[in-house]
Scaffold this active site. Structure first.
Site, PDB file in Angstrom:
ATOM      1  N   GLY A   1      -3.314   2.964  -2.408  1.00  0.00           N
ATOM      2  CA  GLY A   1      -3.007   1.548  -2.609  1.00  0.00           C
ATOM      3  C   GLY A   1      -2.871   1.233  -4.080  1.00  0.00           C
ATOM      4  O   GLY A   1      -2.539   2.111  -4.886  1.00  0.00           O
ATOM      5  N   SER A   2      -3.155   0.005  -4.425  1.00  0.00           N
ATOM      6  CA  SER A   2      -2.955  -0.431  -5.808  1.00  0.00           C
ATOM      7  C   SER A   2      -4.066   0.090  -6.723  1.00  0.00           C
ATOM      8  O   SER A   2      -5.153   0.455  -6.266  1.00  0.00           O
ATOM      9  CB  SER A   2      -2.952  -1.958  -5.872  1.00  0.00           C
ATOM     10  OG  SER A   2      -4.230  -2.435  -5.501  1.00  0.00           O
TER      11      SER A   2
ATOM     12  N   GLY B   1      -8.161   0.674  -6.240  1.00  0.00           N
ATOM     13  CA  GLY B   1      -8.840   1.916  -6.627  1.00  0.00           C
ATOM     14  C   GLY B   1      -9.962   1.681  -7.631  1.00  0.00           C
ATOM     15  O   GLY B   1     -10.980   2.385  -7.617  1.00  0.00           O
TER      16      GLY B   1
ATOM     17  N   GLU C   1      -5.151   7.593  -4.525  1.00  0.00           N
ATOM     18  CA  GLU C   1      -3.692   7.646  -4.734  1.00  0.00           C
ATOM     19  C   GLU C   1      -3.267   6.226  -5.046  1.00  0.00           C
ATOM     20  O   GLU C   1      -3.074   5.415  -4.144  1.00  0.00           O
ATOM     21  CB  GLU C   1      -2.984   8.090  -3.448  1.00  0.00           C
ATOM     22  CG  GLU C   1      -3.262   9.494  -2.997  1.00  0.00           C
ATOM     23  CD  GLU C   1      -2.609  10.534  -3.861  1.00  0.00           C
ATOM     24  OE1 GLU C   1      -1.808  10.184  -4.752  1.00  0.00           O
ATOM     25  OE2 GLU C   1      -2.912  11.716  -3.651  1.00  0.00           O
TER      26      GLU C   1
END
Ligand code: UN1
Length: 499
Positions: A231-232, A236, A253
């Protein structure tokens, strides 16, 4: 196929999941596809308990046998490639070719994982002591929590699940609240494979449909050994420290800000094709989307001319129509963010080509845009920020070192590429002093990676690696074993202890 028929075919029992908490809309026309019940924080705890029980059984099943379950999953996916791909198109707005491509990516990782199930190799290590042997073994890790985004609603789950399962771990999946139907379909296909497999524990894969609180509980739960989150960068930044605080493992990721450098010797028509797929494919909503073009000033005008023509003729429209190249943005928030970014780019000296809303008469509740090409005087603040939309910033360069420095001068580090026919430039780009990204390519674009390589990136992209190569190791724990087959007890480092 209509949505009801499609879900039925894929084995999703809609009545079982019906509720009023989560309304699922298609980005194609804004129509409601389903209304679902959501899981609660307590449901997360129950799911973890069930997964832990499954883990205790599954970890002792021989890995090649575990691979058989993934082989069967691959078969189920092959049978339903078209239907699942169509559901991806309906729920995430991908064009047909890309929806099918995403399911193919799932099939590919299943094949990879089946082979891997016989190759979870450890090492034999030379011991310094006589009559001793050292080795390294890889054991199953525990429950794997998977958090995914709307843009690859099924493939990212499969990268994690195929590896986790052959590595001996159960999976609990929290899909994006924008794409729960594809997740329920994957779960149903997994259950078909499970039924054919026979004697596997029932809770090897579970899906939790829910909002942020469900994801947070999964992140904080001490029973979840690995949290794999896509995600963004903002997401994270929360997930990483929270998992670390309980000494859990995470695989992140996050955002990308991927650039293509085009040098004077490049094959320009090849470059234009690579840029086009990278920049406007998936309506600019891949983490690997090409967001920056760094082009040598001597070829910039010619390349831009080709790109403008290609941008103008690229058909924006219903992703289910075969001639469409660019489907809709996922929602209005995404459209607003794109417009806001384009405004900022103008303020920072940018010249914008395209970027406007289209098809609003036909689809008043959907968000179609013309992809935007934005010429920037330099790499300003707005260029360093990832906006999940088809915006390609163009910057010119004079000197190759300057181009590499520009490519690296953003907070993200996922994917990068150079188009050149100059061997030295290509090698410099791939060298230790070249691109700082997890993915660095020559004469192909930034997106559309194969599953065989490790996928992921550095810096604010989070550092995680999924999919191919030795990415499986993060789903296992390593044990170093020393075995003494002598009748003496020599100590390491030559230490004499007592007589
Ligand atoms: C993502 O956008 O989250 O390399 C994944 C690619 C695809 C995966 C993208 N294989 O573009």
């Amino acid at each position: 196929m209509q949505i009801e028929e499609l879900l039925k075919r894929l084995g999703v029992d809609q009545n079982h999941h019906a509720g009023q908490q989560l309304k699922v809309h298609s980005p194609i026309d804004g129509a409601q596809l389903a209304a679902l019940a959501t899981h609660s924080v307590e449901d997360v705890d129950t799911a973890v308990e069930k997964a832990q029980k499954a883990f205790n059984e599954w970890r002792t099943v021989p890995a090649p046998r575990r691979g058989e379950l993934i082989r069967l999953l691959g078969e189920e996916l092959r049978k339903e490639k078209e239907a699942l791909g169509q559901l991806v198109s309906m729920e995430a707005g991908k064009i047909v070719a890309e929806g099918q491509g995403e399911v193919q990516e799932m099939i590919d990782i299943c094949d990879f994982a089946v082979g891997l199930s016989r190759q979870l190799y450890g090492l034999t290590i030379a011991s310094e002591r006589p009559g001793h042997r050292m080795m390294e073994s890889w054991h199953p890790l525990g429950v794997v929590g998977v958090i995914t985004a709307f843009n690859f609603p099924v493939a990212v789950w499969s990268w994690n699940t195929a590896l986790a399962i052959v590595c001996g771990n159960p999976v609990i999946w929290k899909p994006s609240e924008k794409t729960p139907l594809t997740a329920l379909a994957c779960q149903a296909l997994f259950e078909r494979a499970l039924a054919r497999f026979g004697d596997a524990p029932t809770h090897l894969s579970q899906v939790l449909v829910g909002e942020r609180d469900v994801g947070e509980r999964l992140v904080d739960h001490s029973g979840v050994a690995l949290v794999s989150a896509t995600g963004s960068t903002r997401m994270g930044r929360e997930v990483g420290p929270r998992v670390a605080a309980r000494f859990g493992r995470s695989l992140l990721e996050l955002g990308g800000n991927n650039a293509i450098i085009v040098t004077p010797t490049a094959d320009l028509s090849l470059a234009a094709r690579g840029i086009l797929f990278g920049a406007i494919g998936t309506a600019g909503q891949r983490c690997t989307t090409t967001r920056r073009l760094i082009v040598h000033e001597s070829v910039a005008d010619e390349l831009l001319e080709q790109l403008r023509r290609a941008y103008q003729s690229a058909q924006v429209g219903n992703p289910l129509d075969a001639s469409t190249l660019v489907g809709p943005l996922i929602d209005k928030a995404s459209f607003d963010a794109m417009q806001e970014t384009l405004e900022q780019a103008k303020k920072q000296g940018g010249t914008v080509f395209g970027g406007e809303r289209c098809l609003e008469d036909r689809y008043p509740d959907a968000w179609y845009v013309k992809p935007a090409l934005v010429e920037m005087p330099s790499q300003t603040e707005v260029v360093k920020h990832e906006t999940f939309a088809p915006i390609l910033y163009v910057m010119r360069y004079q000197d190759f070192d300057e181009a590499i420095a520009m490519q690296n001068d953003v907070p993200q580090g996922l994917s990068s590429a150079v188009f050149t026919n100059h061997l030295r430039e290509a090698e410099r780009f791939l060298s230790a002093a070249g691109s700082d990204c997890g993915i660095a390519n020559v004469n192909i674009g930034t997106s559309g990676a194969e599953i065989g390589g490790a996928f992921g990136g550095e810096k604010e992209t989070g550092g995680g690696r999924e999919s191919g190569s030795d990415a499986w190791k993060v789903y296992m724990r390593r044990a170093t074993n020393t075995i003494n087959y002598s009748t003496e007890l020599p100590l390491a480092q030559g230490i004499q202890f007592g007589s």
